[in-house]
Enzyme design. Structure first.
Site, PDB file in Angstrom:
ATOM      1  N   LYS A  85       0.807  -1.237   0.000  1.00  0.00           N
ATOM      2  CA  LYS A  85       0.000   0.000   0.000  1.00  0.00           C
ATOM      3  C   LYS A  85       0.836   1.281   0.000  1.00  0.00           C
ATOM      4  O   LYS A  85       0.397   2.301  -0.523  1.00  0.00           O
ATOM      5  CB  LYS A  85      -0.938   0.015   1.211  1.00  0.00           C
ATOM      6  CG  LYS A  85      -2.128  -0.912   1.093  1.00  0.00           C
ATOM      7  CD  LYS A  85      -3.005  -0.742   2.336  1.00  0.00           C
ATOM      8  CE  LYS A  85      -4.314  -1.481   2.198  1.00  0.00           C
ATOM      9  NZ  LYS A  85      -5.249  -1.173   3.280  1.00  0.00           N
ATOM     10  N   ASP A 107     -10.226   3.548   2.346  1.00  0.00           N
ATOM     11  CA  ASP A 107     -10.457   2.949   3.669  1.00  0.00           C
ATOM     12  C   ASP A 107     -11.110   3.928   4.643  1.00  0.00           C
ATOM     13  O   ASP A 107     -12.009   3.554   5.406  1.00  0.00           O
ATOM     14  CB  ASP A 107      -9.126   2.472   4.279  1.00  0.00           C
ATOM     15  CG  ASP A 107      -8.682   1.126   3.717  1.00  0.00           C
ATOM     16  OD1 ASP A 107      -9.537   0.362   3.233  1.00  0.00           O
ATOM     17  OD2 ASP A 107      -7.462   0.850   3.753  1.00  0.00           O
TER      18      ASP A 107
HETATM   19  P1  NAP Z   1      -0.463  -2.604  10.850  1.00  0.00           P
HETATM   20  O1  NAP Z   1      -0.170  -1.402  10.035  1.00  0.00           O
HETATM   21  O2  NAP Z   1       0.488  -3.752  10.855  1.00  0.00           O
HETATM   22  O3  NAP Z   1      -0.675  -2.078  12.360  1.00  0.00           O
HETATM   23  C1  NAP Z   1      -1.058  -2.960  13.354  1.00  0.00           C
HETATM   24  C2  NAP Z   1      -1.160  -2.258  14.713  1.00  0.00           C
HETATM   25  O4  NAP Z   1      -1.475  -3.282  15.657  1.00  0.00           O
HETATM   26  C3  NAP Z   1       0.136  -1.630  15.196  1.00  0.00           C
HETATM   27  O5  NAP Z   1      -0.162  -0.591  16.092  1.00  0.00           O
HETATM   28  C4  NAP Z   1       0.798  -2.798  15.925  1.00  0.00           C
HETATM   29  O6  NAP Z   1       1.717  -2.421  16.916  1.00  0.00           O
HETATM   30  C5  NAP Z   1      -0.410  -3.398  16.590  1.00  0.00           C
HETATM   31  N1  NAP Z   1      -0.184  -4.801  16.901  1.00  0.00           N
HETATM   32  C6  NAP Z   1       0.080  -5.795  16.035  1.00  0.00           C
HETATM   33  N2  NAP Z   1       0.229  -6.964  16.707  1.00  0.00           N
HETATM   34  C7  NAP Z   1       0.068  -6.663  18.021  1.00  0.00           C
HETATM   35  C8  NAP Z   1       0.119  -7.423  19.217  1.00  0.00           C
HETATM   36  N3  NAP Z   1       0.358  -8.739  19.203  1.00  0.00           N
HETATM   37  N4  NAP Z   1      -0.084  -6.790  20.393  1.00  0.00           N
HETATM   38  C9  NAP Z   1      -0.336  -5.468  20.432  1.00  0.00           C
HETATM   39  N5  NAP Z   1      -0.382  -4.683  19.329  1.00  0.00           N
HETATM   40  C10 NAP Z   1      -0.189  -5.283  18.141  1.00  0.00           C
HETATM   41  O7  NAP Z   1      -1.863  -3.234  10.455  1.00  0.00           O
HETATM   42  P2  NAP Z   1      -3.157  -2.439   9.928  1.00  0.00           P
HETATM   43  O8  NAP Z   1      -3.110  -2.383   8.451  1.00  0.00           O
HETATM   44  O9  NAP Z   1      -3.247  -1.196  10.717  1.00  0.00           O
HETATM   45  O10 NAP Z   1      -4.355  -3.447  10.302  1.00  0.00           O
HETATM   46  C11 NAP Z   1      -4.829  -3.564  11.618  1.00  0.00           C
HETATM   47  C12 NAP Z   1      -6.094  -4.418  11.632  1.00  0.00           C
HETATM   48  O11 NAP Z   1      -7.122  -3.780  10.891  1.00  0.00           O
HETATM   49  C13 NAP Z   1      -5.920  -5.807  11.002  1.00  0.00           C
HETATM   50  O12 NAP Z   1      -6.633  -6.736  11.766  1.00  0.00           O
HETATM   51  C14 NAP Z   1      -6.566  -5.659   9.651  1.00  0.00           C
HETATM   52  O13 NAP Z   1      -7.089  -6.888   9.165  1.00  0.00           O
HETATM   53  C15 NAP Z   1      -7.699  -4.697   9.966  1.00  0.00           C
HETATM   54  N6  NAP Z   1      -8.148  -3.940   8.772  1.00  0.00           N
HETATM   55  C16 NAP Z   1      -9.458  -4.104   8.376  1.00  0.00           C
HETATM   56  C17 NAP Z   1      -9.924  -3.415   7.281  1.00  0.00           C
HETATM   57  C18 NAP Z   1     -11.355  -3.586   6.861  1.00  0.00           C
HETATM   58  O14 NAP Z   1     -11.706  -3.229   5.731  1.00  0.00           O
HETATM   59  N7  NAP Z   1     -12.214  -4.086   7.715  1.00  0.00           N
HETATM   60  C19 NAP Z   1      -9.072  -2.556   6.569  1.00  0.00           C
HETATM   61  C20 NAP Z   1      -7.735  -2.406   7.002  1.00  0.00           C
HETATM   62  C21 NAP Z   1      -7.295  -3.121   8.119  1.00  0.00           C
HETATM   63  P3  NAP Z   1       3.293  -2.336  16.590  1.00  0.00           P
HETATM   64  O15 NAP Z   1       3.450  -1.179  15.634  1.00  0.00           O
HETATM   65  O16 NAP Z   1       3.912  -2.121  17.924  1.00  0.00           O
HETATM   66  O17 NAP Z   1       3.673  -3.641  15.940  1.00  0.00           O
END
Ligand code: NAP
Length: 279
Positions: free
Chosen positions: A71, A107
């Site tokens: 992305k 998004d």
């Molecule tokens: P990302 O950029 O990888 O960010 C993930 C966030 O979660 C970061 O703050 C990360 O912390 C934290 N995190 C990850 N693993 C963790 C753990 N074990 N314990 C505590 N914190 C943790 O991912 P993202 O793109 O933001 O996506 C996040 C979620 O949103 C995912 O589940 C994704 O499937 C969902 N999502 C859904 C949609 C939809 O259309 N419904 C769209 C986009 C995303 P660190 O930085 O410290 O690793």
């Protein structure tokens, strides 16, 4: 509709891509709208993204979705970046027209529309986010565009949360905390929206959940999880036990797709079909 030489090509670029629900959702939408388009899963390894971006143009694709891990990296290969993608710092939708590739991010708007589908508004309200990654950044942009009053970010890494908040201090009241801090828990006591933006609790690790002191969360808060598999995460189960209105990530998935559909086709998307194929 049979695929033929006039069929317009759309795809989703990601790695891996085999679990994406977008091909099913968009192909059903094109069929329901009677449009001669096909939507293909396009697995692209990270070191092949530049070639893929050029290839999509050469092959005459008219639109593309972009997902993890491309992305942000895709932006350098595009001719134009829309404000929606500049604010979020990532592109999830590309429109190709007359040899020009334009990047958008749907998004943020998708999330807001998923709230609106439940008659939830943002203007003048306070939102607390759990997580400080790419999805949290998109949600912040959507909330700011819809006149939120205050945003609080809690994350396991307070420095990341603070870095994210720093990008938006010119646009709204925004604060960051380590989510284990008492001062963060205090912020949940009067929030209107509590939004979970980490993968904790997503299939197959469904037992995981972010740390929330539910006894202290405002009883009237609407509780959202961006995860859609499972439909009810442990986090949403906890909220439902306390009679909060709960909203999972399915609406955001459908609505961001509906915004992309409109960008590609100029027509409004058959959203009911898109919701129903995901069931
Ligand atoms: P990302 O950029 O990888 O960010 C993930 C966030 O979660 C970061 O703050 C990360 O912390 C934290 N995190 C990850 N693993 C963790 C753990 N074990 N314990 C505590 N914190 C943790 O991912 P993202 O793109 O933001 O996506 C996040 C979620 O949103 C995912 O589940 C994704 O499937 C969902 N999502 C859904 C949609 C939809 O259309 N419904 C769209 C986009 C995303 P660190 O930085 O410290 O690793």
């Amino acid at each position: 509709m049979e695929i033929n030489g006039k069929t317009k090509l759309i795809g989703v670029v990601g790695w891996p891509i085999e679990h994406s629900l977008s091909p099913r959702m968009h192909n059903a939408a094109f069929a329901a709208a009677g449009l001669d388009y096909v939507y293909l899963p396009l697995p692209v390894q990270p070191d092949k993204l530049k070639d893929a971006a050029a290839g999509l143009k050469s092959l005459g694709f008219v639109g593309v979705n972009v997902t993890i891990p491309h992305k942000v990296a895709i932006m350098q290969y595009l001719d134009h970046i829309d404000r929606s993608a500049q604010m979020v710092g990532a592109v999830n939708t590309i429109v190709m027209q007359d040899g020009t590739a334009s990047g958008y991010n749907t998004d943020a708007e998708g999330f807001i529309r998923s709230l609106q589908a439940h008659n939830i508004t943002c203007a003048g309200k306070k939102a607390v986010l759990l997580g400080a990654g790419g999805a949290a950044r998109a949600i912040i942009c959507g909330l700011i565009d819809h006149a939120i009053d205050k945003i609080v970010i809690g994350a396991r890494d307070a420095r990341k949360a603070d870095g994210l908040a720093g990008l938006f201090r010119d646009y709204c009241n925004i604060y960051a905390y380590d989510w284990q801090q008492e001062s963060f828990t205090r912020e949940t006591e009067n929030c209107d929206l509590l939004i979970h933006c980490t993968p904790l609790g997503m299939f197959p690790n469904i037992a995981a959940e972010p740390p929330v002191n539910w006894l202290r969360v405002n009883h009237g808060a609407v509780v959202c999880d961006l995860i859609y598999n499972p439909p009810r995460t442990r986090f949403l189960e906890q909220a439902a036990l306390r009679n909060h209105i709960i909203i999972n990530g399915k609406g955001m998935l459908v609505e961001q797709g509906a915004v992309a559909f409109q960008l590609w086709t100029g027509q409004s998307a058959p959203r009911e079909i898109m919701y129903s194929v995901l069931d």
